[in-house]
Design an enzyme around this catalytic site. Structure first.
Site, mmCIF file in Angstrom:
data_model
loop_
_atom_site.group_PDB
_atom_site.id
_atom_site.type_symbol
_atom_site.label_atom_id
_atom_site.label_comp_id
_atom_site.label_asym_id
_atom_site.label_seq_id
_atom_site.Cartn_x
_atom_site.Cartn_y
_atom_site.Cartn_z
ATOM 1 N N LYS A 32 0.854 -1.189 0.000
ATOM 2 C CA LYS A 32 0.000 0.000 0.000
ATOM 3 C C LYS A 32 0.890 1.239 0.000
ATOM 4 O O LYS A 32 1.729 1.402 0.889
ATOM 5 C CB LYS A 32 -0.909 0.016 1.225
ATOM 6 N N ASP A 59 -3.337 4.384 -2.052
ATOM 7 C CA ASP A 59 -4.324 4.829 -1.059
ATOM 8 C C ASP A 59 -4.333 6.358 -0.984
ATOM 9 O O ASP A 59 -3.749 6.942 -0.077
ATOM 10 C CB ASP A 59 -3.917 4.194 0.285
ATOM 11 N N LYS A 61 -7.345 8.260 -1.415
ATOM 12 C CA LYS A 61 -8.651 8.700 -0.879
ATOM 13 C C LYS A 61 -9.164 9.970 -1.557
ATOM 14 O O LYS A 61 -9.335 11.024 -0.910
ATOM 15 C CB LYS A 61 -8.557 8.939 0.632
ATOM 16 N N ASP A 64 -13.460 15.035 -4.407
ATOM 17 C CA ASP A 64 -13.506 16.346 -5.077
ATOM 18 C C ASP A 64 -14.730 16.343 -5.988
ATOM 19 O O ASP A 64 -15.542 15.410 -5.935
ATOM 20 C CB ASP A 64 -12.188 16.560 -5.868
ATOM 21 N N THR A 122 -11.496 5.781 10.466
ATOM 22 C CA THR A 122 -11.484 5.193 11.815
ATOM 23 C C THR A 122 -11.141 6.244 12.872
ATOM 24 O O THR A 122 -11.360 6.024 14.055
ATOM 25 C CB THR A 122 -10.498 4.010 11.905
ATOM 26 N N ARG A 214 2.844 -1.430 10.717
ATOM 27 C CA ARG A 214 3.954 -1.488 11.663
ATOM 28 C C ARG A 214 4.324 -2.874 12.166
ATOM 29 O O ARG A 214 5.495 -3.122 12.449
ATOM 30 C CB ARG A 214 3.672 -0.549 12.834
HETATM 31 O O1 C5P Z 1 0.829 0.322 11.108
HETATM 32 P P1 C5P Z 1 -0.576 -0.096 10.903
HETATM 33 O O2 C5P Z 1 -0.758 -1.587 10.691
HETATM 34 O O3 C5P Z 1 -1.510 0.446 11.962
HETATM 35 O O4 C5P Z 1 -0.970 0.597 9.514
HETATM 36 C C1 C5P Z 1 -2.258 0.540 8.975
HETATM 37 C C2 C5P Z 1 -2.294 1.272 7.682
HETATM 38 O O5 C5P Z 1 -3.649 1.345 7.252
HETATM 39 C C3 C5P Z 1 -1.801 2.713 7.744
HETATM 40 O O6 C5P Z 1 -1.239 3.022 6.459
HETATM 41 C C4 C5P Z 1 -3.060 3.508 7.967
HETATM 42 O O7 C5P Z 1 -2.977 4.808 7.473
HETATM 43 C C5 C5P Z 1 -4.059 2.690 7.158
HETATM 44 N N1 C5P Z 1 -5.455 2.851 7.524
HETATM 45 C C6 C5P Z 1 -5.941 2.623 8.795
HETATM 46 N N2 C5P Z 1 -7.262 2.800 9.077
HETATM 47 C C7 C5P Z 1 -8.098 3.171 8.097
HETATM 48 C C8 C5P Z 1 -7.638 3.402 6.803
HETATM 49 C C9 C5P Z 1 -6.291 3.231 6.548
HETATM 50 O O8 C5P Z 1 -5.184 2.238 9.677
HETATM 51 N N3 C5P Z 1 -9.386 3.289 8.360
#
Ligand code: C5P
Length: 237
Positions: A32, A59, A61, A64, A122, A214
């Site tokens: 991603k 990603d 998003k 517009d 979220t 992460r």
């Molecule tokens: O590090 P982690 O596993 O929390 O990363 C989750 C990824 O998914 C990040 O790039 C975050 O921006 C993305 N994301 C999220 N919640 C969402 C949409 C995207 O955590 N609702």
């Protein structure tokens, strides 16, 4: 590929990203690319990842007016990425325009990128949604309604938390794609995520794809962690 484990490439420098990807040499990944990376490094990073054989969820998003989104999606489809997204809050005409733009931009003989929607971020909770956005409904009702609107507009699915997948499937059918971040192993720290599930739990809840950041990118042994989470996700443990 059927049910992808998508690695969120949230890595702050080109050097570190390359070192991270080098560990996976020979593996074809699904990654991603988010706003930070794309705004910093632009099209070359996409070309580089594609040349290395990786699939890409871009990603960005989009949100517009329909005409702008349509033309932007045409440009993104020309990059040959695999998944792109919009905010469902842009409405039906904008989402339809996004899909039309992708169709225009997809090269002959290639597959149109999947188009998915963000329902509510979220980071938005019910109080914020009601008090600031003036959407005076329960959050799950809004999520389900935005997912239905996305489907009606010709989208392929939504980004949502794994806990919302059954609700989305009830509203839009089992075939509607659900891509779910907020994934951790039992042993991982949560970081800023509040509600998390393991890959196996996401699979049980019916997620089509999971996004893992992460847990893998900050791991001391990223390849091992990736393979462990993939096995958990695919259920072959
Ligand atoms: O590090 P982690 O596993 O929390 O990363 C989750 C990824 O998914 C990040 O790039 C975050 O921006 C993305 N994301 C999220 N919640 C969402 C949409 C995207 O955590 N609702």
């Amino acid at each position: 590929m059927q049910r992808p484990l998508i690695i969120a490439l949230d890595i702050e420098s080109q050097k570190k990203r390359q070192a991270f990807l080098d560990v996976f040499s020979g593996q074809s990944l699904y990654v991603k690319v988010g706003m930070e990376l794309f705004y910093r490094e632009g099209r070359p990073v996409i070309e580089e990842l594609k040349e290395a054989g990786h699939q890409i969820f871009l990603d960005l998003k989009l949100h517009d007016i329909p005409n702008t989104v349509k033309r932007s999606m045409t440009a993104l489809a020309q990059l040959g990425v695999d998944i792109v997204n919009v905010h469902a809050a842009g409405g039906q005409k904008m989402m339809e325009a996004a899909r039309e733009g992708l169709e225009v931009g997809t090269k002959l003989g290639e597959i149109r990128p999947k188009l998915i929607a963000v329902t509510q971020l979220t980071s938005t909770d019910e109080a914020m949604m009601q008090n600031q956005l003036l959407i005076n409904r329960a959050l799950p009702e809004v999520v389900a309604s935005y997912a239905r609107l996305s489907k009606l507009s010709g989208l392929d699915g939504v980004v949502c938390s794994a806990q919302e997948v059954p609700l989305i499937h009830d509203a839009c059918g089992e075939e509607f794609l659900t891509v779910t971040p907020g994934i951790r192993r039992e042993s991982d720290s949560l970081g800023d995520q509040k509600r998390v599930v393991t890959p196996a739990q996401a699979s049980e809840l019916g997620s089509w794809g999971i996004v893992v950041g992460r847990s893998i990118t900050s791991s001391a042994t990223p390849l091992e962690t990736y393979l462990e989470m993939k096995t958990d996700w695919e259920g072959t443990a």
